[in-house]
Scaffold this motif. Structure first.
Motif, PDB file in Angstrom:
ATOM      1  N   TRP A   1      -5.936   8.628   1.557  1.00 39.60           N
ATOM      2  CA  TRP A   1      -4.903   8.298   3.115  1.00 39.60           C
ATOM      3  C   TRP A   1      -4.296   9.645   3.259  1.00 39.60           C
ATOM      4  O   TRP A   1      -4.535  10.199   4.301  1.00 39.60           O
TER       5      TRP A   1
ATOM      6  N   PHE B   1       0.626  -1.205  -0.048  1.00 41.16           N
ATOM      7  CA  PHE B   1      -0.227   0.246  -0.222  1.00 41.16           C
ATOM      8  C   PHE B   1       0.791   1.351   0.595  1.00 41.16           C
ATOM      9  O   PHE B   1       0.559   2.291  -0.441  1.00 41.16           O
ATOM     10  N   LEU B   2       1.696   1.356   0.617  1.00 44.99           N
ATOM     11  CA  LEU B   2       2.694   2.828   0.912  1.00 44.99           C
ATOM     12  C   LEU B   2       3.736   2.340  -0.339  1.00 44.99           C
ATOM     13  O   LEU B   2       4.028   3.982  -0.382  1.00 44.99           O
TER      14      LEU B   2
ATOM     15  N   ASN C   1      -4.366   5.489  -1.454  1.00 45.90           N
ATOM     16  CA  ASN C   1      -3.210   6.327  -0.661  1.00 45.90           C
ATOM     17  C   ASN C   1      -3.161   6.736  -0.809  1.00 45.90           C
ATOM     18  O   ASN C   1      -2.512   8.295   0.470  1.00 45.90           O
TER      19      ASN C   1
END
Length: 192
Positions: A111, A85-86, A108
């Motif tokens: 977020w 995800f990162l 992402n």
């Protein structure tokens, strides 16, 4: 939808109704039917996901075809391959619904926007990530230093309804034993 997320967030941090209403605009509601995948090995993890209702599992399959369950994602839990995800790298995990589930997905970029616009969420996610790190370390140490019976009993204590919701072979995979070993454990353990 969003009621359970609001409860979990409010249990952890102080957040205004306006801040939460803004946060809701950044999530994508999704219903995922049983046996459907949220993420498959080799795909990048483009969402981190809050489980409003249902049950998921995060797992990998080794070169011998054996499943290794990393996590069960129950109501009120977050599920993702955080590394993928990162970084945008392909995931090594599959995330599958074990029950019909209602999910809240956030990308992402959304977020990052949430953390920027509602700083309280930065604190919320920091607390979650700290708790996850602690739980992961305890689980790793437990795997190395406790018996299969102790791991099974701890699982039942932490998640009493898991045996009604998850097939035995998946429980065996989660605690790191074969199905046969789990069957023997279950026949030997008596709870008072």
């Amino acid at each position: 939808m969003y009621q359970y997320l609001q409860k979990k967030v409010s249990d952890t941090i102080i957040i205004s109704n306006e801040e939460f209403e803004y946060a809701k605009t950044l999530f994508i509601p999704k219903k995922l039917r049983r046996k459907r995948f949220l993420l498959q090995d080799g795909d990048p993890c483009i969402y981190t996901t809050f489980v409003e209702k249902g049950l998921l599992r995060s797992y990998t399959i080794d070169e011998k075809g054996n499943e290794h369950i990393l996590q069960f994602g129950m109501q009120g839990w977050w599920v993702a391959d955080l590394y993928s995800f990162l970084t945008g790298e392909p995931s090594e995990y599959n995330i599958e619904a074990l029950e019909d589930s209602e999910l809240l997905l956030i990308t992402n970029s959304s977020w990052d926007l949430l953390l920027k616009e509602v700083p309280a969420f930065e604190r919320y996610f920091r607390i979650l990530i700290q708790n996850n790190l602690i739980a992961t370390q305890k689980r790793l140490m437990g795997t190395m230093s406790t018996t299969a019976e102790e791991r099974y009993i701890k699982l039942l204590q932490d998640f009493p309804d898991i045996v009604q919701r998850v097939p035995q072979h998946m429980i065996a995979s989660y605690i790191g034993v074969t199905r046969e070993t789990l069957s023997r454990l279950r026949s030997q353990i008596t709870f008072e």
